[in-house]
Scaffold this active site. Sequence first.
Site, PDB file in Angstrom:
ATOM      1  CG  HIS A  82       1.292  39.891  42.612  1.00 23.21           C
ATOM      2  ND1 HIS A  82       1.521  39.820  44.036  1.00 23.21           N
ATOM      3  CD2 HIS A  82       0.243  39.562  42.432  1.00 23.21           C
ATOM      4  CE1 HIS A  82       0.445  39.567  44.656  1.00 23.21           C
ATOM      5  NE2 HIS A  82      -0.544  39.113  43.856  1.00 23.21           N
ATOM      6  CG  ASP A  96      -7.797  38.561  45.302  1.00 23.02           C
ATOM      7  OD1 ASP A  96      -7.522  38.923  46.353  1.00 23.02           O
ATOM      8  OD2 ASP A  96      -7.094  38.340  43.971  1.00 23.02           O
ATOM      9  CG  ASP A 112      -1.503  49.410  45.384  1.00 18.08           C
ATOM     10  OD1 ASP A 112      -1.207  49.571  44.110  1.00 18.08           O
ATOM     11  OD2 ASP A 112      -2.678  49.308  45.602  1.00 18.08           O
ATOM     12  CB  THR A 150      -3.422  43.196  54.111  1.00 17.99           C
ATOM     13  OG1 THR A 150      -4.610  44.345  53.743  1.00 17.99           O
ATOM     14  CG2 THR A 150      -2.833  43.628  55.341  1.00 17.99           C
ATOM     15  CB  THR A 151      -2.165  47.162  50.479  1.00 17.60           C
ATOM     16  OG1 THR A 151      -1.943  46.098  49.332  1.00 17.60           O
ATOM     17  CG2 THR A 151      -1.043  48.389  50.002  1.00 17.60           C
ATOM     18  N   PRO A 152      -0.890  48.094  53.579  1.00 16.96           N
ATOM     19  CG  PRO A 152       0.921  47.972  55.294  1.00 16.96           C
ATOM     20  CD  PRO A 152       0.587  47.426  53.997  1.00 16.96           C
ATOM     21  CE  LYS A 153      -5.932  48.574  51.197  1.00 19.95           C
ATOM     22  NZ  LYS A 153      -5.532  47.462  51.920  1.00 19.95           N
ATOM     23  CD  GLU A 195      -1.120  39.609  38.779  1.00 20.30           C
ATOM     24  OE1 GLU A 195      -0.728  40.525  39.137  1.00 20.30           O
ATOM     25  OE2 GLU A 195      -2.235  39.330  38.815  1.00 20.30           O
ATOM     26  CG  HIS A 217      -0.499  34.718  46.253  1.00 21.52           C
ATOM     27  ND1 HIS A 217       0.288  35.046  45.357  1.00 21.52           N
ATOM     28  CD2 HIS A 217      -1.570  35.685  46.204  1.00 21.52           C
ATOM     29  CE1 HIS A 217      -0.021  36.123  44.704  1.00 21.52           C
ATOM     30  NE2 HIS A 217      -1.267  36.604  45.246  1.00 21.52           N
TER      31      HIS A 217
HETATM   32  C1  6MZ Z   1      -6.013  39.167  40.521  1.00 22.57           C
HETATM   33  N1  6MZ Z   1      -4.554  39.203  40.954  1.00 22.57           N
HETATM   34  C2  6MZ Z   1      -3.940  40.383  41.768  1.00 22.57           C
HETATM   35  N2  6MZ Z   1      -2.708  40.747  41.252  1.00 22.57           N
HETATM   36  C3  6MZ Z   1      -2.265  41.949  41.506  1.00 22.57           C
HETATM   37  N3  6MZ Z   1      -2.679  42.392  42.870  1.00 22.57           N
HETATM   38  C4  6MZ Z   1      -3.660  41.875  43.479  1.00 22.57           C
HETATM   39  C5  6MZ Z   1      -4.286  40.908  42.807  1.00 22.57           C
HETATM   40  N4  6MZ Z   1      -5.231  40.462  43.850  1.00 22.57           N
HETATM   41  C6  6MZ Z   1      -5.251  41.118  44.899  1.00 22.57           C
HETATM   42  N5  6MZ Z   1      -4.316  42.162  44.426  1.00 22.57           N
HETATM   43  C7  6MZ Z   1      -3.655  43.242  45.644  1.00 22.57           C
HETATM   44  O1  6MZ Z   1      -4.456  43.244  46.840  1.00 22.57           O
HETATM   45  C8  6MZ Z   1      -5.333  44.143  46.902  1.00 22.57           C
HETATM   46  C9  6MZ Z   1      -6.584  43.793  48.022  1.00 22.57           C
HETATM   47  O2  6MZ Z   1      -5.997  43.329  49.139  1.00 22.57           O
HETATM   48  P1  6MZ Z   1      -5.386  44.513  50.370  1.00 22.57           P
HETATM   49  O3  6MZ Z   1      -6.150  45.697  50.206  1.00 22.57           O
HETATM   50  O4  6MZ Z   1      -3.830  44.274  50.024  1.00 22.57           O
HETATM   51  O5  6MZ Z   1      -5.829  43.689  51.788  1.00 22.57           O
HETATM   52  C10 6MZ Z   1      -5.585  44.737  45.671  1.00 22.57           C
HETATM   53  O6  6MZ Z   1      -5.958  46.075  45.889  1.00 22.57           O
HETATM   54  C11 6MZ Z   1      -4.247  44.477  44.992  1.00 22.57           C
HETATM   55  O7  6MZ Z   1      -3.212  45.567  45.088  1.00 22.57           O
HETATM   56 ZN    ZN Z   2      -2.109  38.082  44.259  1.00 28.46          ZN
END
Ligand code: 6MZ
Ligand code: ZN
Length: 403
Positions: free
Chosen positions: A233, A313, A176, A106-109, A236, A22
Amino acid sequence: MEGGGDMGLMEWCRELPKIELHAHLNGSVRDSTLLELAKDLGEKGVIAFADVVHVIMKNGRSLPECFKLFDLYHLLTTDHQTVTRITKEVIEDFAAENVVYLELRTTPKKNEAKGMTKCSYMKAVIDGIRAVDTVDVDFVTSGTSNVNCSEATPLNCIGSPIKRKKIYVRLLLSIDRRETTAAALETVNLAMDLKNFGVVGIDLSGNPVIGEWQTFLPALKHAKELGLPITLHCGEVPNHKEIQAMLDICPQRIGHACFLVEEEWKRVKFLKIPVVEICLTSNIRTGRFSSIYDHFFADLYKAKHQVALCTDDSGLFSTTLSNEFYLAASTFGVSIHHLSLQSKHIIWQVLHKIYWVVSSYTGLNKDEMFLLARSAIQSTFADDEVKHELTKIYDDAANRLII
Ligand SMILES: CNc1ncnc2c1ncn2[C@@H]1O[C@H](COP(=O)(O)O)[C@@H](O)[C@H]1O
Ligand SMILES: [Zn+2]
């Protein structure tokens, strides 16, 4: 907890082969890279550098603050070249601390201003994987892709005379929570197209107070129909209707699970399906638990429920996977074996300290930590061949790391 006799444990945690399930790409970017990118954009007049420096360097953050920061991150990392750079660096950072298998999400953008589509974003990610040069990377599952990605070959040099570190990298495509049903479906279809490039599943993430479950459900169902594993997720925030709905679709894994109540935990345990991706530092930093001693990790571990320690993260929360293992070992070791789960903080803390001082014992013993790390093999979305290779890596390491 650091320093002195404890250093041995930290070093051991670094040496341990680890499996990361994760990790969000943009949340794992080095601070130094973010600062460099911010400086560049500052010089171009796009952002006020002075305003963002303290935001990047701040330590404790609430969950809403994290999502504000992600908007800033995305401003900094939104072009193909930068996406390639951060992917390369993130993989190298994980490999440097002995992560042997990384499931990077990762989120494809889409970004019209930069000529970016979800597909071209993913191509930039794949280019980043291919650009890694400090370690050998295995990421191609077979053949080529039908999305016009350039010919791909695994980067591990077969027959290379120098034995280098090797990391398996697999990708999860994130939906997302801000996205529409159509956008989420596009991500699932892209994941299918990129299966040969190591895409192994789908994640649902993003600000948990945004978006409706019904919006993502068609895409998640579609993924299931296509045989793509799912991780969500989940919990949360205390949205119990959504937690129920998430468990109803039987995801392969769930992440966080901070606000599950007893009935929901019973269901998780009964289903025996969702592996729980545990992100200790992330949960503490975002205030999900007022103290680490309140965290449910020990409860699940003791119930022999499948758990995996993860970073979430690593850049945003200034952590590493080694650090997460160290934290678990030094915090929960005593409690897991000697205390009841309902123990209050004070009992945890006092007994833990006494035990620690008297025996110089710093937590979970190494055999158990080794098995905890190794048990994540079965929770990966990788194929059996990779699982087999990972098992061999742990078998080799066992001689060195446990008695
Ligand atoms: C703290 N806990 C969390 N809860 C929910 N979503 C999270 C997250 N931490 C990260 N992201 C998700 O991952 C994106 C960043 O990486 P990518 O742009 O996808 O590579 C964030 O914008 C969010 O959508
Ligand atoms: Zn996460």
